[in-house]
Design a protein around this motif. Structure first.
Motif, short mmCIF file in Angstrom:
data_model
loop_
_atom_site.label_atom_id
_atom_site.label_comp_id
_atom_site.label_asym_id
_atom_site.label_seq_id
_atom_site.Cartn_x
_atom_site.Cartn_y
_atom_site.Cartn_z
N ARG A 142 -10.16 -0.95 28.37
CA ARG A 142 -8.84 -1.26 27.84
C ARG A 142 -8.24 0.00 27.23
NH1 ARG A 142 -12.63 -4.70 27.69
NH2 ARG A 142 -13.70 -3.54 26.07
N ILE A 143 -6.97 0.28 27.57
CA ILE A 143 -6.31 1.50 27.11
C ILE A 143 -4.92 1.15 26.57
CG2 ILE A 143 -5.43 3.79 27.74
CD1 ILE A 143 -7.45 3.84 30.03
N VAL A 144 -4.58 1.66 25.37
CA VAL A 144 -3.24 1.54 24.81
C VAL A 144 -2.75 2.94 24.44
CG1 VAL A 144 -1.85 0.66 22.90
CG2 VAL A 144 -3.61 -0.80 23.92
N ILE A 145 -1.57 3.32 24.93
CA ILE A 145 -1.00 4.65 24.70
C ILE A 145 0.31 4.49 23.94
CG2 ILE A 145 -0.20 6.77 25.78
CD1 ILE A 145 -1.83 5.79 28.30
N LEU A 146 0.40 5.13 22.77
CA LEU A 146 1.59 5.04 21.93
C LEU A 146 2.26 6.40 21.87
CD1 LEU A 146 0.16 2.88 19.00
CD2 LEU A 146 1.29 2.12 21.09
N ASP A 147 3.41 6.51 22.53
CA ASP A 147 4.17 7.76 22.55
C ASP A 147 5.27 7.66 21.50
OD1 ASP A 147 5.19 10.18 23.18
OD2 ASP A 147 5.54 9.78 25.30
N SER A 148 4.86 7.71 20.23
CA SER A 148 5.77 7.55 19.10
C SER A 148 5.35 8.50 17.98
CB SER A 148 5.73 6.11 18.57
OG SER A 148 6.11 5.19 19.56
N CYS A 149 6.21 8.61 16.96
CA CYS A 149 5.90 9.48 15.83
C CYS A 149 4.77 8.92 14.98
CB CYS A 149 7.14 9.66 14.95
SG CYS A 149 8.44 10.64 15.69
N ARG A 150 4.17 9.82 14.16
CA ARG A 150 3.11 9.40 13.24
C ARG A 150 3.37 9.89 11.82
NH1 ARG A 150 -2.83 10.06 15.24
NH2 ARG A 150 -3.07 8.39 13.71
N ASP A 151 4.62 10.23 11.51
CA ASP A 151 4.96 10.56 10.13
C ASP A 151 5.54 9.31 9.47
OD1 ASP A 151 7.34 10.56 11.61
OD2 ASP A 151 8.34 11.83 10.14
N ASN A 152 5.64 9.30 8.16
CA ASN A 152 6.16 8.13 7.46
C ASN A 152 6.96 8.57 6.23
OD1 ASN A 152 6.73 5.59 6.59
ND2 ASN A 152 4.65 4.99 6.13
N PRO A 153 8.17 9.07 6.44
CA PRO A 153 8.96 9.57 5.32
C PRO A 153 9.80 8.51 4.62
CG PRO A 153 10.13 9.99 7.35
CD PRO A 153 8.83 9.30 7.72
N LEU A 154 9.69 7.25 5.04
CA LEU A 154 10.66 6.26 4.60
C LEU A 154 10.24 5.41 3.42
CD1 LEU A 154 11.78 5.16 8.16
CD2 LEU A 154 12.84 6.83 6.64
N GLY A 155 8.98 5.47 3.04
CA GLY A 155 8.54 4.70 1.89
C GLY A 155 8.56 3.21 2.15
N ASP A 156 8.97 2.42 1.13
CA ASP A 156 8.92 0.97 1.23
C ASP A 156 10.14 0.36 1.89
OD1 ASP A 156 6.44 0.82 0.04
OD2 ASP A 156 7.28 0.74 -1.98
N SER A 157 11.17 1.15 2.16
CA SER A 157 12.36 0.63 2.83
C SER A 157 12.90 1.68 3.77
CB SER A 157 13.44 0.22 1.81
OG SER A 157 13.87 1.35 1.07
N ILE A 158 13.63 1.25 4.77
CA ILE A 158 14.14 2.14 5.78
C ILE A 158 15.63 2.39 5.53
CG2 ILE A 158 14.58 2.42 8.26
CD1 ILE A 158 12.20 0.67 8.76
N ALA A 159 16.00 3.63 5.32
CA ALA A 159 17.41 3.99 5.18
C ALA A 159 17.88 4.55 6.51
CB ALA A 159 17.59 5.03 4.07
N LEU A 160 18.74 3.80 7.20
CA LEU A 160 19.17 4.24 8.52
C LEU A 160 19.93 5.55 8.44
CD1 LEU A 160 20.28 0.89 10.16
CD2 LEU A 160 18.08 2.03 10.23
N GLU A 161 20.65 5.79 7.33
CA GLU A 161 21.37 7.04 7.18
C GLU A 161 20.39 8.20 7.15
OE1 GLU A 161 21.63 4.95 3.88
OE2 GLU A 161 22.18 3.63 5.51
N GLN A 162 19.24 7.99 6.53
CA GLN A 162 18.23 9.04 6.45
C GLN A 162 17.67 9.34 7.83
OE1 GLN A 162 15.11 8.28 3.62
NE2 GLN A 162 13.83 9.96 4.35
N SER A 163 17.47 8.29 8.65
CA SER A 163 16.95 8.50 9.99
C SER A 163 17.93 9.33 10.80
CB SER A 163 16.72 7.16 10.69
OG SER A 163 15.72 6.43 10.05
N SER A 164 19.23 9.01 10.71
CA SER A 164 20.23 9.75 11.45
C SER A 164 20.33 11.17 10.96
CB SER A 164 21.60 9.06 11.33
OG SER A 164 21.53 7.74 11.82
N GLU A 165 20.25 11.33 9.63
CA GLU A 165 20.35 12.65 9.03
C GLU A 165 19.18 13.52 9.46
OE1 GLU A 165 19.90 14.08 4.52
OE2 GLU A 165 21.56 12.71 4.85
N GLN A 166 18.00 12.93 9.51
CA GLN A 166 16.82 13.67 9.93
C GLN A 166 16.96 14.12 11.37
OE1 GLN A 166 13.25 11.35 10.37
NE2 GLN A 166 11.93 13.08 9.95
#
Length: 209
Positions: A142-166
């Motif tokens: 069985r193989i699972v491949i995740l082509d996604s980021c592995r950082d976590n700068p968002l803390g306990d909530s996601i600010a979409l403005e921060q994602s766009s700014e980044q």
């Protein structure tokens, strides 16, 4: 087993898997999400998914390809794939798109997810556990491949403005506003990541990442 995949290592793993199985007993589900409705879009995840599907078909996999699926479609794809994996020797799932870690668990974000908090992620996204469950019944590998980021700068909530700014602060778009936690799959299951723990996976400035 979990590991960070690089092109040569990953290709070798696929060829080894191909040689170890009969062609009719290898199945793959390939998902690429680029056209996000509420998150910054990605340029090359669809291209990467198509290239991966072509590569897998070329070495004998029976491939199902899904581009820009929403939450309900992704859930149905995994349910159907889990059913098919029961009679397969090798089952592989590949996901390219936005990913995030919430409370130590990995989530893959569908095209229609409207996420403004970690709770939204948990309710509207698919977890790594669900992907592992989709391949779990394969008889040999069985193989699972995740082509996604592995950082976590968002803390306990996601600010979409921060994602766009980044996004605007880098020369290349990154694949996620959050990261991927370490995986601990069962014996006989391999989980591959596109980036080290705490790092981003670049979307690429050309036609692929």
């Amino acid at each position: 087993m979990s590991f960070l995949f690089k092109p040569l290592i990953f290709t070798a793993c696929l060829l080894l898997a191909a040689g170890a199985q009969a062609a009719t007993d290898r199945i793959a589900l390939v998902i690429g999400v680029a056209d996000y409705q509420y998150l910054p879009p990605l340029e090359n995840t669809r291209n990467d998914a198509v290239a991966m599907a072509d590569t897998l078909e070329g070495i004998g996999f029976d491939v199902s390809l899904a581009l820009d699926p929403g939450t309900s479609e992704m859930e149905q794809l995994l349910d159907d794939f889990a059913f098919r994996s029961e009679v397969a020797d090798l089952a592989l799932v590949y996901f390219a798109g936005h990913g995030i870690e919430v409370q130590g668990e990995n989530f893959l974000i569908p095209a229609d997810a409207k996420v403004a908090s970690n709770r939204d992620v948990q309710r509207q996204s698919l977890s790594l556990k669900q992907l592992l469950g989709a391949v779990d019944r394969a008889r040999k590998m069985r193989i699972v491949i995740l082509d996604s980021c592995r950082d976590n700068p968002l803390g306990d909530s996601i600010a979409l403005e921060q994602s766009s700014e980044q996004t605007t602060q880098t020369t290349e778009t990154t694949r996620g506003g959050g990261g991927m936690a370490p995986a601990d799959p069962d014996r006989g299951t391999l989980v591959a990541f596109a980036a080290k723990d705490g790092q981003v996976a670049l979307d690429g400035s050309g036609s692929n990442s």
